[in-house]
Design a protein around this motif. Structure first.
Motif, PDB file in Angstrom:
ATOM      1  N   UNK A  43       9.074   0.519   3.469  1.00 38.92           N
ATOM      2  CA  UNK A  43       9.336  -0.408   2.359  1.00 38.92           C
ATOM      3  C   UNK A  43       8.508  -0.012   1.139  1.00 38.92           C
ATOM      4  N   UNK A  44       7.263   0.388   1.371  1.00 37.81           N
ATOM      5  CA  UNK A  44       6.401   0.811   0.267  1.00 37.81           C
ATOM      6  C   UNK A  44       6.950   2.058  -0.417  1.00 37.81           C
ATOM      7  N   UNK A  45       7.497   2.990   0.355  1.00 37.16           N
ATOM      8  CA  UNK A  45       8.022   4.225  -0.232  1.00 37.16           C
ATOM      9  C   UNK A  45       9.331   4.000  -0.971  1.00 37.16           C
ATOM     10  N   UNK A  46      10.157   3.062  -0.503  1.00 35.64           N
ATOM     11  CA  UNK A  46      11.442   2.817  -1.149  1.00 35.64           C
ATOM     12  C   UNK A  46      11.306   2.030  -2.452  1.00 35.64           C
ATOM     13  N   UNK A  47      10.163   1.387  -2.641  1.00 34.99           N
ATOM     14  CA  UNK A  47       9.846   0.662  -3.875  1.00 34.99           C
ATOM     15  C   UNK A  47      10.939  -0.334  -4.254  1.00 34.99           C
ATOM     16  N   UNK A  48      11.607  -0.125  -5.398  1.00 35.59           N
ATOM     17  CA  UNK A  48      12.545  -1.114  -5.917  1.00 35.59           C
ATOM     18  C   UNK A  48      13.761  -1.329  -5.009  1.00 35.59           C
ATOM     19  N   UNK A  49      14.138  -0.311  -4.254  1.00 35.54           N
ATOM     20  CA  UNK A  49      15.295  -0.455  -3.373  1.00 35.54           C
ATOM     21  C   UNK A  49      15.058  -1.488  -2.277  1.00 35.54           C
ATOM     22  N   UNK A  50      13.799  -1.635  -1.864  1.00 34.01           N
ATOM     23  CA  UNK A  50      13.475  -2.563  -0.773  1.00 34.01           C
ATOM     24  C   UNK A  50      12.653  -3.751  -1.258  1.00 34.01           C
ATOM     25  N   UNK A 110       0.837  -1.192   0.000  1.00 33.67           N
ATOM     26  CA  UNK A 110       0.000   0.000   0.000  1.00 33.67           C
ATOM     27  C   UNK A 110       0.873   1.243   0.000  1.00 33.67           C
ATOM     28  N   UNK A 111       0.324   2.336  -0.528  1.00 33.59           N
ATOM     29  CA  UNK A 111       1.021   3.601  -0.391  1.00 33.59           C
ATOM     30  C   UNK A 111       0.660   4.228   0.952  1.00 33.59           C
ATOM     31  N   UNK A 112       1.414   5.222   1.361  1.00 42.08           N
ATOM     32  CA  UNK A 112       1.210   5.827   2.674  1.00 42.08           C
ATOM     33  C   UNK A 112      -0.176   6.410   2.865  1.00 42.08           C
ATOM     34  N   UNK A 113      -0.721   7.028   1.821  1.00 41.82           N
ATOM     35  CA  UNK A 113      -2.046   7.635   1.929  1.00 41.82           C
ATOM     36  C   UNK A 113      -3.130   6.584   2.115  1.00 41.82           C
ATOM     37  N   UNK A 125       6.360  -0.528  15.369  1.00 38.55           N
ATOM     38  CA  UNK A 125       7.585  -0.729  14.586  1.00 38.55           C
ATOM     39  C   UNK A 125       7.269  -1.316  13.213  1.00 38.55           C
ATOM     40  N   UNK A 126       6.421  -2.341  13.171  1.00 41.59           N
ATOM     41  CA  UNK A 126       6.109  -3.004  11.897  1.00 41.59           C
ATOM     42  C   UNK A 126       5.324  -2.097  10.965  1.00 41.59           C
ATOM     43  N   UNK A 127       4.440  -1.265  11.509  1.00 41.24           N
ATOM     44  CA  UNK A 127       3.672  -0.339  10.670  1.00 41.24           C
ATOM     45  C   UNK A 127       4.613   0.654   9.987  1.00 41.24           C
ATOM     46  N   UNK A 128       5.511   1.250  10.756  1.00 42.56           N
ATOM     47  CA  UNK A 128       6.456   2.205  10.169  1.00 42.56           C
ATOM     48  C   UNK A 128       7.388   1.499   9.182  1.00 42.56           C
ATOM     49  N   UNK A 129       7.850   0.307   9.544  1.00 41.25           N
ATOM     50  CA  UNK A 129       8.753  -0.460   8.689  1.00 41.25           C
ATOM     51  C   UNK A 129       8.090  -0.787   7.348  1.00 41.25           C
ATOM     52  N   UNK A 130       6.833  -1.233   7.389  1.00 42.63           N
ATOM     53  CA  UNK A 130       6.118  -1.575   6.161  1.00 42.63           C
ATOM     54  C   UNK A 130       5.864  -0.371   5.272  1.00 42.63           C
TER      55      UNK A 130
END
Length: 557
Positions: free
Chosen positions: A258-265, A145-148, A250-255
């Motif tokens: 990961x969504x924002x970093x896209x291909x890097x993560x 999911x995206x942040x929004x 922690x897991x919510x922020x971590x996930x």
């Protein structure tokens, strides 16, 4: 044709079509005019052979090997509960009043621990899966999911949780003020072995924030913190058990990251998705043991009871009040919300959650039931995994409808027993504090007794009065846990319905990204040479094309 209906004169409403690309059916090609849905109306008379064919296909779907296995597991678990109650009551005639085999008794307290052993193994197996399940489910869900979208989904889930919890508390208050169990049925004998609630309201509230921000994320996987007042000075102590609140944050922020970093993560995203699939396979294996585990848990609990007379008199009316409230909230209020908002068949949804509800009753822990809840919500009721993997772990910690109702009824019941009148202000305070206290209740067996101190302090009652209801709390705890689990599952369906636009947009983006990848992966001939002078130019401008070139296919843009 697939539009034939068994009823005669049945108009077929066509679906809207467009030239969008569907990868599953047409690869990278647009839909042609011949693949569009027909706009004609087809009238087909319904014959007996059509009805028979439909009945036969229905039977084939119902009696598949997988479906029969699921139904056998559900029937076995329900039978284990019924047999456990019956055999447990029958074996009470052989129970020794003391820990000695005298006067023909055969079952001592030590023997009860042996009977409880297979059930404890089942609970331990489920608890073993809690940590990897919470971590992998939340991170893999938010990574898609995206942040929004995640923010909107989280707000909707919290609004639903707080709203239904407040409704449950108000319902409990209405019932206890109407039935008045504390003024009927005689006095209540307090068990000398019962526990009293300890602590202060401010400490209980601050403990939520202490656990929400753990100092060590690894330590949070097996230990939480709490405030303890000793003779000399108040100190913050470590307590065994998973710090679910800290892990959730922690897991919510971590996930989300990961969504924002896209291909890097992308490697981390695939790792947690694969981890979740493995955990769900482990859950399927563990559920094969559920009838045996639930049976021995119920038998041991029935033998641990001191006196069946606790279920009559004033405590019996108190139990009836709580159970009536749980039934109304769980099987009238929540299904009505589900139907009004989503138009989903409530009876079918409840049937899909049967395995989770029975497991919640047997274990008395919504966290231990979480692996089973995932399976029922996603496989039986077909909730989008992106929703369930985010909403369920949060709900197992925050959403405590049954606990809020129980605490509101228990607090006013204790006030009635002590002859303390309650005005309108104190009743409103009771509804609010029971709602907040239920949020702080850990998703472990009988955690409601611990948070009862907040409600009792709000009414000016001594915390030790909780011993009055201790004798029957173990049974009520199982019923309210089942309602808590059911409330979490209803929340998944409602949040999915309210988030359908965001989810469809994400699906379209995924399809578009896949299409672009397919177009960019078109085979392009590229000349590659081992010669260092390849594609270099002479002084006169003529290009040197050596003979030892090789033909490759590029898969990148």
């Amino acid at each position: 044709m697939r539009f034939f209906k068994k009823k005669s004169v049945s108009p077929v409403i066509p679906q809207e079509t467009s030239n969008q690309i569907i990868l599953e059916e047409h690869g990278s090609r647009p839909i042609s005019a011949h693949t569009r849905v027909s706009h004609q109306i087809v009238d087909v008379p319904a014959g007996e052979h059509v009805k028979f064919s439909k009945l036969l296909s229905c039977c084939q779907r119902c009696f598949t090997k997988e479906n029969l296995k699921e139904q056998a597991l559900l029937i076995g678990t329900i039978s284990a509960v019924v047999l456990g109650i019956g055999i447990g009551i029958a074996l009470r005639t052989l129970k020794c009043p003391k820990n000695e085999r005298v006067d023909g008794c055969r079952i001592t307290k030590e023997d009860i621990t042996y009977i409880d052993f297979p059930g404890l193994i089942f609970v331990n197996i489920l608890k073993m899966l809690i940590l990897p399940l919470i971590v992998s489910s939340i991170i893999s869900s938010l990574a898609q999911l995206d942040g929004q979208s995640a923010g909107k989904m989280g707000i909707r889930a919290l609004v639903y949780y707080l709203g239904t919890t407040l409704l449950a508390a108000i319902l409990g208050i209405i019932l206890v003020l109407t039935i008045r169990p504390g003024t009927r049925g005689g006095a209540v004998e307090i068990n000398p072995n019962s526990k009293a609630a300890e602590g202060r309201t401010i400490d209980t509230v601050l403990d939520l924030f202490r656990n929400l921000f753990p100092e060590n994320i690894v330590e949070a996987t097996f230990r939480s913190v709490g405030y303890n007042i000793t003779i000399y000075t108040p100190v913050v102590v470590k307590r065994d058990g998973i710090n679910v609140l800290g892990l959730l944050l922690f897991c919510i922020i971590f996930g989300i990251l990961i969504s924002r970093l896209k291909e890097k993560a992308i490697i981390l995203k695939h790792f947690f998705e694969a981890m979740l699939e493995v955990v769900m396979q482990l859950v399927r294996i563990a559920m094969l043991y559920s009838p045996i585990g639930v049976f021995f848990l119920i038998v041991a609990k029935m033998l641990e009871m001191d006196d069946l007379g606790d279920f009559v008199g004033s405590l019996g009316l108190y139990m009836a009040t709580v159970l009536a409230g749980l039934f109304i909230h769980g099987f009238i209020v929540l299904p009505l919300l589900l139907f009004v908002i989503t138009r989903i068949n409530s009876f079918k949804y409840i049937r899909g959650m049967s395995q989770a509800l029975v497991t919640a009753f047997g274990t008395g822990s919504s966290s231990a039931t979480l692996p089973v809840t995932y399976r029922c919500v996603e496989e039986k009721n077909h909730i989008d995994p992106r929703v369930s993997r985010f909403v369920l772990p949060v709900g197992a910690t925050v959403n405590m409808d049954g606990t809020a109702l129980y605490e509101a009824v228990a607090a006013i019941y204790i006030a009635q027993l002590n002859g303390i009148p309650l005005n309108a202000v104190k009743i409103i305070v009771t509804s609010l504090t029971s709602t907040l206290a239920s949020i702080g209740a850990a998703s472990i067996p009988q955690a409601g007794l611990v948070t009862m101190v907040i409600v009792l302090n709000a009414l000016g009652l001594p915390p030790e009065e909780v011993r009055t209801i201790y004798a029957v709390d173990w049974l009520l705890d199982r019923f309210r846990t089942a309602i808590n689990v059911f409330g979490d599952s209803i929340g998944c369906a409602i949040v999915q319905h309210l988030s359908r636009k965001e989810l469809s947009v994400l699906d379209e983006e995924i399809v578009a990204a896949t299409v672009n990848t397919n177009h960019s992966a078109t085979v392009l001939p590229v000349l590659v040479s081992d010669d260092a002078d390849y594609n270099s130019s002479k002084p006169d401008g003529n290009v040197i094309d050596p003979a030892n070139h090789k033909l490759f296919s590029s898969t990148t843009v």
